[in-house]
Scaffold this active site. Structure first.
Site, PDB file in Angstrom:
ATOM      1  CB  CYS A 135       4.963  -1.405  25.296  1.00 59.05           C
ATOM      2  SG  CYS A 135       5.040  -2.008  23.603  1.00 59.05           S
ATOM      3  NE  ARG A 149       0.739  -2.827  20.795  1.00 60.98           N
ATOM      4  CZ  ARG A 149       1.717  -2.313  21.552  1.00 60.98           C
ATOM      5  NH1 ARG A 149       2.007  -2.875  22.698  1.00 60.98           N
ATOM      6  NH2 ARG A 149       2.377  -1.243  21.169  1.00 60.98           N
TER       7      ARG A 149
HETATM    8  C1  BEZ Z   1       4.378   1.603  21.411  1.00 62.31           C
HETATM    9  O1  BEZ Z   1       3.989   2.759  21.536  1.00 62.31           O
HETATM   10  O2  BEZ Z   1       4.368   0.799  22.342  1.00 62.31           O
HETATM   11  C2  BEZ Z   1       4.868   1.146  20.065  1.00 62.31           C
HETATM   12  C3  BEZ Z   1       4.290   1.710  18.938  1.00 62.31           C
HETATM   13  C4  BEZ Z   1       4.750   1.307  17.694  1.00 62.31           C
HETATM   14  C5  BEZ Z   1       5.751   0.352  17.580  1.00 62.31           C
HETATM   15  C6  BEZ Z   1       6.296  -0.211  18.717  1.00 62.31           C
HETATM   16  C7  BEZ Z   1       5.843   0.174  19.966  1.00 62.31           C
END
Ligand code: BEZ
Length: 218
Positions: free
Chosen positions: A53, A130
């Site tokens: 993110c 997402r």
């Molecule tokens: C992230 O790295 O943004 C992420 C990865 C897995 C679940 C939630 C966020």
């Protein structure tokens, strides 16, 4: 609306009016109608202070000026508090020197995420995935993209998608695979045999076959 596993039974689809919202954001209260007359890219991310993110937020900020030139606003969302969003965007500025200029919705009660179908319970019941909703200047949903938690989105594709959707809206044409702004577009197939014959003689068209005709917009 009846809900099941946090999901409304009827999810918004392409061509539907965008579901209304009135929310708290890092830029104060916002509502859908604030965006009337502009295009809007409404996107969700799973959680603040997470690695993928964070890379996406830096990348969304990088395309924000391009989107604004396309009369398009950017609005983020996650199931986090406004305080968390504020702390995270400050942290991004400290770590990357990038100031996040677009607002981020604090959707702690999951109201908007549920309305827009951003929570896919078999993936996570506590995080939005997402999702990207492209909403036009009349507040109609023009495109929906879903990516899983583990895959960061391609920002070039989001800009390309907005450019393609606006080209279709302005010129009543379609855009071929891998189309980029400036490339030829596809005109609707002729409805009659006579029209098909006429088109074959018309120099403005590149007639690959009667049902696949391209033209330049310039
Ligand atoms: C992230 O790295 O943004 C992420 C990865 C897995 C679940 C939630 C966020």
């Amino acid at each position: 609306m009846t809900e099941q596993n946090n999901q409304p039974l009827s999810l918004p689809r392409i061509g539907d009016p965008a579901p209304d919202f009135e929310v708290s954001t890092t830029h104060g209260p916002k509502k859908l109608s604030d965006y009337k007359g502009k295009w809007l890219v409404l996107f969700s991310h799973p959680a603040d202070f997470t690695p993928v993110c964070t890379t996406e937020f830096v990348a969304f900020q990088e395309i924000y000026p391009n989107l604004r030139q396309l009369n398009t606003e950017l609005l983020g969302l996650s199931i986090d508090s406004n305080q968390s969003h504020i702390a995270w965007v400050r942290n991004i500025e400290e770590n990357f020197g990038v100031k996040i200029e677009f607002p981020v919705i604090a959707d702690l009660n999951k109201e908007v995420a549920s309305k827009y179908g951003m929570i896919h319970p078999n993936e996570s019941t506590t995080e939005a995935n997402r999702a990207v909703f492209v909403i036009d200047d009349k507040q109609v949903i023009k495109s929906i993209i879903y990516y899983p938690l583990t895959t960061g989105r391609n920002m070039d594709e989001i800009v390309r998608l907005v450019e393609a959707l606006q080209t279709t809206a302005n010129h009543q044409v379609s855009t071929p695979a891998n189309w980029r702004k400036g490339d030829k577009v596809i005109v609707p197939p002729p409805a009659t045999q006579e029209e098909a014959d006429k088109r074959a003689q018309d120099n403005q068209y590149e007639v690959v076959d009667w049902y696949l005709t391209k033209k330049s917009l310039d």
